[in-house]
Design an enzyme around this catalytic site. Structure first.
Site, PDB file in Angstrom:
ATOM      1  N   PHE B 137       0.848  -1.196   0.000  1.00  0.00           N
ATOM      2  CA  PHE B 137       0.000   0.000   0.000  1.00  0.00           C
ATOM      3  C   PHE B 137       0.884   1.247   0.000  1.00  0.00           C
ATOM      4  O   PHE B 137       0.518   2.288   0.555  1.00  0.00           O
ATOM      5  CB  PHE B 137      -0.897   0.037   1.249  1.00  0.00           C
ATOM      6  CG  PHE B 137      -1.863  -1.107   1.367  1.00  0.00           C
ATOM      7  CD1 PHE B 137      -2.275  -1.811   0.234  1.00  0.00           C
ATOM      8  CD2 PHE B 137      -2.381  -1.487   2.603  1.00  0.00           C
ATOM      9  CE1 PHE B 137      -3.170  -2.865   0.349  1.00  0.00           C
ATOM     10  CE2 PHE B 137      -3.274  -2.533   2.717  1.00  0.00           C
ATOM     11  CZ  PHE B 137      -3.674  -3.237   1.587  1.00  0.00           C
ATOM     12  N   CYS B 139       3.636   2.085  -2.822  1.00  0.00           N
ATOM     13  CA  CYS B 139       4.290   2.670  -3.993  1.00  0.00           C
ATOM     14  C   CYS B 139       3.553   3.928  -4.450  1.00  0.00           C
ATOM     15  O   CYS B 139       2.358   3.883  -4.718  1.00  0.00           O
ATOM     16  CB  CYS B 139       4.368   1.647  -5.120  1.00  0.00           C
ATOM     17  SG  CYS B 139       5.750   0.528  -4.887  1.00  0.00           S
TER      18      CYS B 139
END
Lengths: 432, 433
Positions: B137, B139
């Site tokens: 959760f 990048c």
């Protein structure tokens, strides 16, 4: 055709042309762009930096190194030239080990100074093939004679031309440049750098060069004072100290003459050097003569100095350079007599004799002021000047090796020429 | 040699050094080399949905910030999740785990925010023998534009929702990887906890543009004349990561949530710092990408020597040891007084302390004619700037003024602990009497 190291007597061509060229390549090769960044990164950007204080021309060294580190070597060069228009030559010949680099805080801390000299060369080299960053101010209508086109005279002439004065640069030799052209060791000024720098400097305009004009012979101070609004004397030390010894030696010469002849030779294959060379003296000239004799192929080269190592005026670095090239340094040796192919010394203060084989004996025991105008006051054998270069005669300034003040270094000469130019400018514009 | 064995949420590894989900863990070839070099575990580079894999740009993927001598301090990337087929990755994970049963192999996952795709990918991973999953959760580039990665990590409700799906559809230990591109790391951390996460890992990369090309006026890295923000990592982000780790570790609600520390870990010291602030283990990427996998050998030897010297027998003893000392500003002792002290034997007289203090601080350093630098105790506020700008380690240190001794700056003796909450200048202090 090429002779060997062992060929007897004094002979040219002891090495091949290629071997000579190889020997006389740059003493300190230029830094590559990457090397320059790495070297520049080491600078701490000191406050009121000791290196800057140690530089006779007060170049803002931390600033120019930071400019290199940020990819603006042209700006770095400008920082250097603002203080020292011969920054390119000084980067090559300055004894940095006794000036800026000696006091670099990293020398003090680690024994490894920031390579200021090589960084200065990197910066200045980057702009030598471009138009110089200075132009002349509006013509003042004032004329100045600068006598002697060595470092002091060149720096003075350039600064005067910048201020809008018309300069006539007079020199006794057939070429301008002074010791830059005729004196310093060839491996410190490769690829005809002295003349290239001279041409670059003169491109500012307003400077007329007249060679073959010697003070005392072709020129008189009185006439110059009449013809020009101001006179700057930078005539160097044209005489050599005499050395009277018993006996005769066909191969005894003055080192400065031999060096000058060698500097003018195209490829040095025509420069004769002894199989066994003895250089008498303890300064930079002695080291330059000895090292270059060795590089030309002399089999043995000895520097004979009458005092101990600690008294030698050539720096520790220069001494190491000489020995690394195979030169032997003989301390505490007072020359006594010459005979064919040999020279005899006594151990200083004793009767003990030392005799060395010597096809060629070079005298390098110091230069003296010659042809100084009688009207001018001297001090310790040099033209007496104040801190802005004024001599005892109103309207006449002096600087460089011929004048008192500072060491006999290129960089000192540049500082004196520049400062005298500022005072000449201020004086002329005041209408004194 | 100390025992470096690590047990992070039931996942065992011979040491607490894992490679983070990133280019170094994209392929069997790399991971095998990593394990041969000594890495304790890997988080395999993020897998996406089955089907045509994502594609990457074919121009530069990385940009960097350098220090002296081109030492890489910060790295930015615009690479997406794995661009290799899911099946290939799964086969490789299976083979590698089989050959290295003692190493941790965690699989990073990122699929659209729907229950179906999460259920499906978890089923595919099940047969690999991997030790756990990490939910990406974090990048901040590319995938976030498609509603994944940090787009999820920035919405606590989504974090909780997806974590619940993952716990519902698999028995794997579940690590939730958090993005630092938020205002308060506690919200996503609490959401992960509420969703049933076994641990959080942080930080993922920070939104960044590394530089601008001054000839083309394009952000770098530049793809055909244009640039897009990427994710920033490397030594430069360590302080940000340490703070976020500490925020979670010292908050009562999240204090027991295991943390895998990520963000600029370059040496064994960095790793110990993360662990001391509450990380159970660390994940490394940029150091490996800069120097190769061999760096883990220094981390292993350094941690081992440190533990031996300190008499620490288990890495777990390090975890959280600095947490009780991570406080709010208002808790700090305002009566604590120190003064800078310059060791003249070490001083190299560069004068940087003087320039910084004189120009930008409190004019508390004197410079003599012969370049001797001394601290003016009556001006020094102990800001520590001189210590930080001095190029010589330990040349300038801060000396504590003992209780009762007079602080020359204030003319008052040093008193016992008192903080802002009780300070007379604090407008919100209510008189006690």
């Amino acid at each position: 055709m090429s002779q060997s190291h062992q060929a007897a007597g004094i002979a040219a061509g002891r090495k091949t042309r290629d071997a000579i060229a190889e020997s006389f390549s740059d003493l300190h090769p230029p830094l590559s762009a990457h090397e320059a960044l790495v070297a520049a990164d080491r600078c701490y950007f000191c406050h009121d930096a000791p290196c800057m204080t140690a530089c006779p021309t007060s170049i803002d060294i931390p600033l120019f190194i930071r400019q290199i580190a940020t990819g603006t070597e042209e700006a770095a060069a400008k920082t250097i030239f603002d203080q020292n228009i011969l920054g390119g030559m000084c980067a090559r010949v300055c004894p940095t080990e006794t000036l800026c680099e000696q006091v670099c805080v990293r020398e003090v801390a680690e024994g490894k100074p920031v390579e200021i000299g090589r960084l200065q060369r990197f910066a200045t080299d980057s702009v030598m093939d471009r138009p110089q960053p200075y132009s002349r101010a509006a013509e003042t209508g004032k004329t100045v004679a600068v006598v002697g086109a060595g470092p002091a005279g060149l720096a003075c002439a350039h600064r005067l031309a910048m201020h809008g004065h018309s300069v006539t640069l007079l020199d006794a030799r057939a070429k301008a440049g002074g010791l830059n052209e005729f004196g310093i060791a060839a491996y410190k000024s490769t690829d005809d750098f002295a003349q290239n720098e001279l041409n670059w400097l003169l491109s500012i305009g307003g400077i007329t060069v007249e060679t073959g004009k010697a003070l005392g012979a072709d020129l008189s101070l009185g006439q110059l004072q009449q013809d020009y609004d101001a006179v700057f004397l930078s005539i160097g030390l044209a005489g050599v100290n005499a050395l009277t010894l018993d006996g005769n030696h066909d191969g005894a010469i003055d080192a400065v003459d031999w060096i000058a002849e060698m500097r003018q030779s195209k490829d040095k294959t025509d420069i004769a050097v002894g199989r066994n060379v003895v250089v008498i003296g303890g300064g930079m000239t002695a080291v330059d003569a000895a090292v270059q004799s060795k590089l030309l192929g002399a089999e043995t080269v000895t520097i004979a100095y009458r005092k101990g190592k600690e008294n030698m005026s050539a720096s520790e670095y220069e001494q190491d350079l000489a020995t690394s090239k195979g030169v032997h340094i003989l301390f505490n040796a007072t020359p006594k007599s010459l005979s064919d192919g040999a020279i005899t010394f006594t151990r200083t203060g004793t009767d003990e004799e030392i005799t060395l084989a010597a096809d060629q004996v070079m005298r390098a025991i110091g230069q003296t002021l010659e042809a100084a105008p009688e009207a001018i006051a001297l001090e310790h054998g040099k033209i007496k000047i104040d801190e802005v270069g004024r001599t005892s005669v109103t309207g006449v300034w002096a600087g460089g090796d011929c004048a008192t003040g500072g060491e006999d270094l290129t960089v000192t000469a540049v500082a004196e020429g520049r400062d005298a130019a500022e005072d000449i400018h201020a004086t002329l514009m005041k209408g004194e | 040699m100390a025992d470096l064995t690590s047990n992070f949420i039931g996942i065992k590894s011979p040491n607490p050094f894992w490679l983070a989900s990133a280019p170094p863990t994209d392929k069997e070839y790399n991971v095998r080399r990593a394990f041969e070099a000594g890495w304790g575990g890997v988080v395999w580079k993020t897998l996406g949905e089955d089907g045509p894999p994502v594609v990457n740009v074919n121009g530069p993927r990385y940009g960097a910030i350098h220090g002296a001598d081109r030492r890489l301090l910060g790295l930015n990337n615009i690479e997406l999740i794995t661009d290799r087929p899911l099946e290939v990755n799964l086969e490789e994970i299976t083979r590698v785990k089989k050959d290295y049963p003692d190493r941790a192999v965690v699989v990073s996952l990122m699929v659209p925010c729907e229950e179906g795709p999460w259920r499906d990918i978890l089923r595919r991973v099940e047969d690999t023998g991997a030790d756990g999953v990490e939910l990406n959760f974090g990048c901040p580039h590319g995938m976030a534009e498609r509603g994944m990665g940090s787009a999820v990590g920035q919405v606590p409700e989504y974090i909780q929702m997806v974590t619940e799906w993952v716990k519902k559809h698999s028995d794997y230990p579940c690590i939730v990887k958090l993005t630092p591109n938020i205002t308060n790391i506690l919200h996503p951390a609490k959401a992960a906890l509420a969703g049933g996460a076994d641990a959080v890992s942080l930080i993922n990369t920070i939104n960044s543009i590394t530089s601008v090309n001054l000839d083309t006026f394009a952000p770098e890295p530049t793809i055909d004349g244009w640039g897009a923000h990427g994710g920033y990592c490397g030594p430069a982000v360590k302080p940000i990561a340490l703070n976020m780790v500490a925020e979670i570790a010292r908050n009562p609600e999240t204090a027991n949530l295991p943390i895998s520390g990520i963000g600029g870990v370059t040496t064994w010291r960095d790793a110990v710092e993360f662990m001391a602030l509450g990380a159970g283990n660390v994940q490394v990427c940029t150091a490996a990408m800069t120097y190769g996998f061999k760096v883990v050998q220094e981390m292993i030897s350094g941690l081992s020597q440190y533990m031996d010297e300190k008499g620490i027998t288990s890495v777990d003893e390090i975890v959280g040891r600095a947490v009780p000392k991570a406080k709010d500003w208002q808790d700090l002792n305002l009566n604590f007084v120190t003064k800078a002290e310059i060791n003249q034997d070490l001083c190299i007289q560069c004068g940087r302390c003087y320039a910084s203090c004189e120009d930008t601080s409190h004019q508390a350093i004197a410079m003599s004619e012969d370049r001797v630098f001394t601290v003016k105790d009556d001006e020094c506020v102990a800001c520590n700037l001189c210590v930080n700008v001095c190029p010589v380690e330990d040349c300038i240190t801060m000396r504590e003024i003992p209780l009762g001794e007079v602080d020359e700056r204030t003319g008052k003796p040093v008193e016992t602990y008192a903080n802002w909450t009780t300070h007379p200048n604090n407008p919100s202090v209510v008189a006690g009497e």
